[in-house]
Design a protein around this motif. Structure first.
Motif, PDB file in Angstrom:
ATOM      1  N   SER A 164     -10.771  -2.504   0.841  1.00 53.50           N
ATOM      2  CA  SER A 164     -11.522  -1.250   0.954  1.00 53.50           C
ATOM      3  C   SER A 164     -10.573  -0.054   1.077  1.00 53.50           C
ATOM      4  O   SER A 164      -9.404  -0.200   1.447  1.00 53.50           O
ATOM      5  N   ILE A 165     -11.108   1.117   0.791  1.00 52.97           N
ATOM      6  CA  ILE A 165     -10.325   2.347   0.914  1.00 52.97           C
ATOM      7  C   ILE A 165      -9.912   2.553   2.370  1.00 52.97           C
ATOM      8  O   ILE A 165      -8.773   2.935   2.648  1.00 52.97           O
ATOM      9  N   SER A 166     -10.804   2.258   3.302  1.00 54.33           N
ATOM     10  CA  SER A 166     -10.461   2.436   4.720  1.00 54.33           C
ATOM     11  C   SER A 166      -9.337   1.484   5.143  1.00 54.33           C
ATOM     12  O   SER A 166      -8.490   1.844   5.964  1.00 54.33           O
ATOM     13  N   SER A 167      -9.301   0.294   4.565  1.00 53.85           N
ATOM     14  CA  SER A 167      -8.198  -0.632   4.857  1.00 53.85           C
ATOM     15  C   SER A 167      -6.883  -0.077   4.329  1.00 53.85           C
ATOM     16  O   SER A 167      -5.843  -0.178   4.999  1.00 53.85           O
ATOM     17  N   VAL A 168      -6.920   0.511   3.148  1.00 53.10           N
ATOM     18  CA  VAL A 168      -5.713   1.117   2.579  1.00 53.10           C
ATOM     19  C   VAL A 168      -5.247   2.279   3.457  1.00 53.10           C
ATOM     20  O   VAL A 168      -4.052   2.398   3.750  1.00 53.10           O
ATOM     21  N   GLU A 169      -6.178   3.109   3.875  1.00 52.97           N
ATOM     22  CA  GLU A 169      -5.828   4.235   4.762  1.00 52.97           C
ATOM     23  C   GLU A 169      -5.150   3.710   6.026  1.00 52.97           C
ATOM     24  O   GLU A 169      -4.137   4.252   6.469  1.00 52.97           O
ATOM     25  N   SER A 170      -5.721   2.662   6.587  1.00 52.98           N
ATOM     26  CA  SER A 170      -5.165   2.065   7.805  1.00 52.98           C
ATOM     27  C   SER A 170      -3.776   1.478   7.558  1.00 52.98           C
ATOM     28  O   SER A 170      -2.858   1.663   8.362  1.00 52.98           O
ATOM     29  N   LEU A 171      -3.618   0.771   6.439  1.00 56.28           N
ATOM     30  CA  LEU A 171      -2.317   0.175   6.109  1.00 56.28           C
ATOM     31  C   LEU A 171      -1.246   1.247   5.941  1.00 56.28           C
ATOM     32  O   LEU A 171      -0.129   1.108   6.444  1.00 56.28           O
ATOM     33  N   ILE A 172      -1.577   2.315   5.247  1.00 58.99           N
ATOM     34  CA  ILE A 172      -0.608   3.385   5.022  1.00 58.99           C
ATOM     35  C   ILE A 172      -0.305   4.109   6.332  1.00 58.99           C
ATOM     36  O   ILE A 172       0.853   4.436   6.608  1.00 58.99           O
ATOM     37  N   ALA A 196       0.830  -1.208   0.000  1.00 62.15           N
ATOM     38  CA  ALA A 196       0.000   0.000   0.000  1.00 62.15           C
ATOM     39  C   ALA A 196       0.867   1.263   0.000  1.00 62.15           C
ATOM     40  O   ALA A 196       0.604   2.210  -0.752  1.00 62.15           O
ATOM     41  N   PHE A 197       1.913   1.260   0.822  1.00 62.46           N
ATOM     42  CA  PHE A 197       2.799   2.422   0.928  1.00 62.46           C
ATOM     43  C   PHE A 197       3.501   2.701  -0.401  1.00 62.46           C
ATOM     44  O   PHE A 197       3.534   3.840  -0.875  1.00 62.46           O
ATOM     45  N   ILE A 198       4.061   1.679  -1.022  1.00 61.45           N
ATOM     46  CA  ILE A 198       4.785   1.865  -2.286  1.00 61.45           C
ATOM     47  C   ILE A 198       3.845   2.341  -3.391  1.00 61.45           C
ATOM     48  O   ILE A 198       4.175   3.273  -4.133  1.00 61.45           O
ATOM     49  N   LEU A 199       2.688   1.717  -3.500  1.00 62.61           N
ATOM     50  CA  LEU A 199       1.750   2.116  -4.551  1.00 62.61           C
ATOM     51  C   LEU A 199       1.287   3.558  -4.359  1.00 62.61           C
ATOM     52  O   LEU A 199       1.141   4.300  -5.332  1.00 62.61           O
ATOM     53  N   ASN A 200       1.087   3.966  -3.116  1.00 58.57           N
ATOM     54  CA  ASN A 200       0.610   5.317  -2.851  1.00 58.57           C
ATOM     55  C   ASN A 200       1.721   6.356  -2.934  1.00 58.57           C
ATOM     56  O   ASN A 200       1.576   7.377  -3.602  1.00 58.57           O
ATOM     57  N   LYS A 201       2.833   6.102  -2.282  1.00 58.15           N
ATOM     58  CA  LYS A 201       3.888   7.114  -2.197  1.00 58.15           C
ATOM     59  C   LYS A 201       4.826   7.134  -3.396  1.00 58.15           C
ATOM     60  O   LYS A 201       5.241   8.198  -3.832  1.00 58.15           O
ATOM     61  N   TYR A 202       5.185   5.979  -3.917  1.00 60.67           N
ATOM     62  CA  TYR A 202       6.129   5.936  -5.030  1.00 60.67           C
ATOM     63  C   TYR A 202       5.429   5.971  -6.386  1.00 60.67           C
ATOM     64  O   TYR A 202       5.872   6.666  -7.300  1.00 60.67           O
ATOM     65  N   SER A 253      -3.911   6.921  -6.003  1.00 63.22           N
ATOM     66  CA  SER A 253      -4.861   7.332  -4.972  1.00 63.22           C
ATOM     67  C   SER A 253      -5.210   6.140  -4.084  1.00 63.22           C
ATOM     68  O   SER A 253      -4.975   4.985  -4.455  1.00 63.22           O
ATOM     69  N   TYR A 254      -5.802   6.430  -2.927  1.00 65.58           N
ATOM     70  CA  TYR A 254      -6.224   5.358  -2.036  1.00 65.58           C
ATOM     71  C   TYR A 254      -7.218   4.444  -2.758  1.00 65.58           C
ATOM     72  O   TYR A 254      -7.196   3.224  -2.579  1.00 65.58           O
ATOM     73  N   LYS A 255      -8.086   5.032  -3.558  1.00 62.83           N
ATOM     74  CA  LYS A 255      -9.083   4.248  -4.289  1.00 62.83           C
ATOM     75  C   LYS A 255      -8.395   3.287  -5.260  1.00 62.83           C
ATOM     76  O   LYS A 255      -8.758   2.110  -5.337  1.00 62.83           O
ATOM     77  N   GLU A 256      -7.403   3.779  -5.995  1.00 67.29           N
ATOM     78  CA  GLU A 256      -6.688   2.927  -6.944  1.00 67.29           C
ATOM     79  C   GLU A 256      -5.922   1.818  -6.221  1.00 67.29           C
ATOM     80  O   GLU A 256      -5.904   0.668  -6.663  1.00 67.29           O
ATOM     81  N   VAL A 257      -5.298   2.153  -5.099  1.00 70.41           N
ATOM     82  CA  VAL A 257      -4.577   1.153  -4.312  1.00 70.41           C
ATOM     83  C   VAL A 257      -5.550   0.094  -3.806  1.00 70.41           C
ATOM     84  O   VAL A 257      -5.261  -1.101  -3.857  1.00 70.41           O
ATOM     85  N   ALA A 258      -6.716   0.530  -3.355  1.00 75.72           N
ATOM     86  CA  ALA A 258      -7.732  -0.406  -2.861  1.00 75.72           C
ATOM     87  C   ALA A 258      -8.173  -1.368  -3.964  1.00 75.72           C
ATOM     88  O   ALA A 258      -8.330  -2.569  -3.717  1.00 75.72           O
ATOM     89  N   GLU A 259      -8.340  -0.851  -5.182  1.00 74.66           N
ATOM     90  CA  GLU A 259      -8.732  -1.713  -6.298  1.00 74.66           C
ATOM     91  C   GLU A 259      -7.642  -2.732  -6.604  1.00 74.66           C
ATOM     92  O   GLU A 259      -7.924  -3.908  -6.818  1.00 74.66           O
TER      93      GLU A 259
END
Length: 188
Positions: free
Chosen positions: A162-170, A141-147, A151-157
């Motif tokens: 879920s988007i909330s899971s991605v937010e939590s992971l990051i 999640a961190f690499i997909l979002n930061k590097y 977006s959180y939505k794209e990472v979630a897909e």
């Protein structure tokens, strides 16, 4: 050349060589960049990216348009990159076991580390090492979002969560990085 993604996908499913060349040309940099962010080795990332396109070619007929083509390709790239990391770790463990039982001379096999002359390079290297020690889901999640700047939505897909899971992971990834980096820097 192709007006819509749907048209591209249909042409790919029909085995259109021009469509596949277009796909590679259009997505190659994105896939290569994603693989590199996980692997950190240009040659290996290039090999994995090629495997991604081979997998896309073989599997395109089973692709369901429930997600974007790029999301599906990201998912393949992430999975292949993570599999390569797992395989590398397994190979390293096996090598250590073989070394132990063969009583090989460690100094003959040692590889001199790359010397970093600039403090920033050392800090960046420490950051990368710390990122790769994160739990797999947090790291992904961190690499997909930061590097890859998704977006959180794209990472979630891509991660099929879920988007909330991605937010939590990051969030947890950032906290873990902060904690590990501060303790590493205090040791210096």
């Amino acid at each position: 050349m192709f007006n819509t993604e749907t048209e591209l996908i249909e042409q790919l499913k029909q085995g259109n060589e021009s469509a596949f060349k277009f796909l590679v040309k259009h997505y190659q940099e994105m896939i290569l960049k994603t693989c590199y962010h996980f692997i950190r080795d240009n040659d290996e990332a290039d090999d994995i990216a090629q495997d991604v396109f081979i997998e896309v070619y073989r599997s395109i007929k089973s692709f369901k348009t429930q997600s974007k083509l790029s999301t599906w390709m990201y998912r393949i790239a992430v999975n292949k990159s993570l599999n390569a990391i797992r395989k590398k770790k397994q190979t390293e463990r096996l090598k250590h076991i073989q070394d132990f039982f063969s009583f090989s001379n460690v100094s003959d096999q040692s590889i001199s580390p790359i010397e970093h002359k600039v403090e920033e390079d050392e800090q960046y290297s420490l950051l990368l090492k710390t990122i790769y020690k994160l739990p797999e889901n947090q790291r992904t999640a961190f690499i997909l979002n930061k590097y890859d700047e998704l977006s959180y939505k794209e990472v979630a897909e891509i991660m099929q969560t879920s988007i909330s899971s991605v937010e939590s992971l990051i969030f947890r990834a950032k906290k873990n990085l902060q904690k590990k980096l501060s303790s590493s820097l205090q040791k210096k």
